[in-house]
Write an enzyme that holds these catalytic residues in place. Structure first.
Site, PDB file in Angstrom:
ATOM      1  N   SER A  17       2.280   2.054   1.652  1.00  0.00           N
ATOM      2  CA  SER A  17       3.450   1.192   1.463  1.00  0.00           C
ATOM      3  C   SER A  17       4.646   2.052   1.072  1.00  0.00           C
ATOM      4  O   SER A  17       4.487   3.096   0.428  1.00  0.00           O
ATOM      5  CB  SER A  17       3.178   0.175   0.362  1.00  0.00           C
ATOM      6  OG  SER A  17       4.383  -0.455  -0.026  1.00  0.00           O
TER       7      SER A  17
ATOM      8  N   TYR B 143       0.817  -3.818  -7.369  1.00  0.00           N
ATOM      9  CA  TYR B 143       0.768  -3.462  -5.950  1.00  0.00           C
ATOM     10  C   TYR B 143       1.103  -1.985  -5.761  1.00  0.00           C
ATOM     11  O   TYR B 143       0.362  -1.235  -5.110  1.00  0.00           O
ATOM     12  CB  TYR B 143       1.759  -4.330  -5.180  1.00  0.00           C
ATOM     13  CG  TYR B 143       1.799  -4.048  -3.700  1.00  0.00           C
ATOM     14  CD1 TYR B 143       0.773  -4.470  -2.857  1.00  0.00           C
ATOM     15  CD2 TYR B 143       2.871  -3.350  -3.131  1.00  0.00           C
ATOM     16  CE1 TYR B 143       0.804  -4.204  -1.496  1.00  0.00           C
ATOM     17  CE2 TYR B 143       2.911  -3.085  -1.772  1.00  0.00           C
ATOM     18  CZ  TYR B 143       1.883  -3.510  -0.959  1.00  0.00           C
ATOM     19  OH  TYR B 143       1.920  -3.249   0.382  1.00  0.00           O
TER      20      TYR B 143
END
Ligand code: ZN
Length: 665
Positions: A549, A562
């Protein structure tokens, strides 16, 4: 594609249907219809086998009449054939070729090509001349299992004469093409009488003919039924039904080792599909397996799909040596391009029946053919003993340019042909797009997802498995299924992930944190650990692509769980790159950003994330240097390319796919 997998336990019946037939109004239309009827029955024709024709009187551009032979295009499947699948040839010119004393394959192909009346038509079937010499309007030709069973038995010719008496002309085995047409022309004019309705080609198949499509088709059904009835009368039709599976090996790693050696012999990655049902189990446990299975194929044209004989056991090197001996003995110094010496069928008391192919599709075709071959051999054994043609006849067809041409027309296999990929989170977004990108490049894919929809997409080169990646037991089962279906794992795409709701650290619960760790890190560790030994055996080396990410290099407020989990995953990937380089496994990471057509981006999360940056949703979607939207497909294509030869020297890389991000650059 519709394929009917009947095993012929009920009598063969005519499938002619007046309502269906009425949709086909002209002579060629009727030819299309009954050709499809033959194609619907796999015990008659399979994978381009068999052919049909019709002779039509037409008018040319000048108003002159001419006789045209419409013959099936080479390699076309009868079940799906349409008008364009038939090649129009000048009938007289084609028929006259049989008068020649000799004709090379090249000259035959040229003569047929220049007598083709439609330049866009496919190359005609190699049996075109044989169809042309028969005086009847409609001609049907099949490689019917029941008939081949009888001819491939001790005393086959006498049995065929007993079954058909004077109704057919019997032709000894001759290689298909010009020579067969020539022999048929001679014997047909000598032996055919008013009662003749067909031709029996030993070890090859049946011809039937008639003045209309229905008569020709139903005569074929009748001829095949007589062969079936003969088998029944001699107690060679019903085979014992085994009720238990006696295959012993349950550890898939042994199969992956076998795939590795088969791929090495083939010189390319191969798919190995395992078949372990009761019938296959009973077959590989037969006491006479070593003699029965090594005789040769049921009919020579199977050789291009199955090779002449299967490998017994797992000694691929010995099989390779045997193949080379067979090649040198039969090539007799001719300058032939040697085909790869890898087996296409493996019979093993440990694994069952394994079929091998350059793609999952080709392994499946080999299975379709071999499962019928098993039935033919078992019935022939009950009848009086299975007898295949001598090796030199099989070799002649295996190295016949016109047969090899059928494979060449399928084109060069794509870049990931013969390779197997496992993709997690594959029901939507980047995972689903990665499945498509990998399949487009020829890989067989095992797609995992927690969404039950994943199971609906299964096909020859795709298995969808419902699987919660945090459940190690289910993961283990999924890995085993991948190996039994395709033989190994070459590519792993770790995509499944969750994006917990936005939460400041001051409010972040341990439960949320741990759940992100469980799905985004620990599940991937499990899968890396489970697949490592398979990736080591990848013929082109293993490849892992991890979906990281943008939050790894540039984390966002409120996304601690996250961001930290993806950072841990990235670090895990980097260590894997270090540890696994020695095993030839490449591990790379892509860092997508703002890909909104994925499963984790609900409208709510999108609005929250936009708000945390002080942007509208639209601004947030294009909030990158190029002001462009990044799609799942964009990411998936990078993932696929990372697994390909372009990045063969790259491991441990982290590649952003984010439209350009100031904080990352
Ligand atoms: Zn044929």
């Amino acid at each position: 594609m519709c394929r009917i997998q009947s095993d012929r336990t009920v009598p063969m019946l005519s499938l002619w249907d007046e309502v269906e037939a009425a949709q086909f109004t002209d002579i060629l239309g009727h030819r299309v219809y009954t050709s499809r009827l033959l194609g619907r029955e796999p015990s008659l024709v399979l994978h381009g086998g068999g052919n049909t024709s019709v002779k039509v009187r037409e008018t040319d551009l000048w108003g002159d009449g001419r006789d045209v032979l419409y013959i099936k295009g080479s390699g076309r499947d009868l079940i799906h054939i349409d008008r364009e699948g038939f090649t129009p040839l000048r009938l007289e010119a084609t028929r006259r070729l049989a008068v020649l004393d000799a004709l090379t394959d090249l000259d035959m192909a040229n003569a047929l090509a220049i007598n083709t009346l439609n330049p866009k038509a496919p190359p005609p079937s190699v049996e075109a001349i044989l169809h042309a010499i028969l005086p009847h309007k409609y001609v049907d030709h099949t490689h019917a299992d029941a008939f081949i069973t009888v001819t491939n038995t001790e005393g086959g010719v006498d049995r065929v004469r007993e079954i058909y008496r004077n109704d057919v002309v019997v032709i000894p085995y001759v290689m298909p093409g010009f020579r067969l047409a020539k022999v048929c022309a001679g014997l047909f004019s000598r032996d055919a009488g008013p009662e003749t309705v067909g031709i029996a080609l030993m070890n090859h198949g049946l011809f039937s003919f008639g003045d209309d499509a229905r008569t020709s088709y139903e005569r074929m059904i009748e001829l095949v039924t007589r062969a079936e009835d003969y088998l029944k009368a001699h107690e060679a039709w019903d085979l014992p039904k085994p009720d238990r599976i006696a295959i012993t090996v349950t550890n898939p790693i042994q199969l992956a080792h076998l795939r590795h050696t088969v791929s090495r012999a083939a010189g390319r990655p191969m798919i190995l599909a395992t078949h372990r049902g009761p019938s296959e189990s009973a077959f590989v446990l037969r006491d006479d397996l070593a003699t029965l299975s090594q005789q040769g194929p049921a009919t020579p044209d199977h050789v291009i799909r199955t090779k002449r004989v299967p490998l017994l056991g797992s000694d691929v090197d010995a099989y390779r040596e045997g193949y080379l001996d067979y090649f040198h003995e039969n090539a007799r110094g001719l300058a032939l391009a040697k085909l790869d010496p890898a087996p296409r069928v493996i019979l093993s008391r440990d694994f069952g029946v394994i079929t091998c192919g350059e793609t999952a599709g080709r392994a499946d075709v080999a299975w379709d053919i071999y499962r019928r071959t098993i039935q033919i051999m078992e019935r022939a054994e009950r009848l009086g003993g299975y007898r295949a043609l001598p090796a030199r006849d099989i070799f002649e067809v295996e190295y016949w340019d016109l047969e090899q041409d059928k494979l060449r027309r399928q084109g060069e296999p794509p870049v990931f042909a013969g390779e197997v990929a496992v993709v997690t989170g594959a029901a939507s977004g980047i995972g689903r797009a990665a499945v498509q990108s990998l399949r487009r490049r020829g890989a067989a894919v095992v797609a995992l997802d927690i969404d039950p929809a994943i199971e609906s997409g299964t096909s020859t080169d795709l298995i969808g498995i419902l699987c919660d990646v945090t459940d190690e037991g289910r993961l283990q089962e999924a890995v085993a299924r991948a190996i039994w279906a395709f033989g190994g794992i070459d590519i792993l795409v770790l995509n499944a992930g969750i994006f917990p709701p936005t939460q400041a650290i001051s409010d972040l619960s341990l439960e949320t944190w741990r759940r992100a760790q469980r799905v985004n890190v620990e599940a991937n560790l499990s899968l890396l650990r489970m697949t490592h030994r398979y990736l080591c055996l990848g013929p082109h080396g293993g490849r892992v692509v991890i979906i990281g990410s943008k939050n790894v290099p540039a984390p966002g407020r409120g996304a601690a769980a996250y961001s930290a989990s993806k950072a841990a995953l990235t670090q895990l990937a980097r260590v894997a790159a270090l540890e696994w380089a020695g095993d030839g496994i490449r591990v790379n990471v892509v860092h997508p950003n703002a890909v909104f057509d994925t499963g984790i981006w609900t409208e709510g999360i999108l609005a929250e994330r936009a708000a945390s940056y002080g942007l509208t949703v639209e601004e947030y979607k294009r909030n990158n240097l190029f002001h462009t939207e990044v799609t799942s497909d964009n990411v998936a294509e990078v993932v696929a390319e990372l697994c390909g030869p372009l990045f063969a020297k790259t491991t441990g890389a982290q590649i952003p796919v984010d439209g350009g991000n100031e904080r990352v650059v």
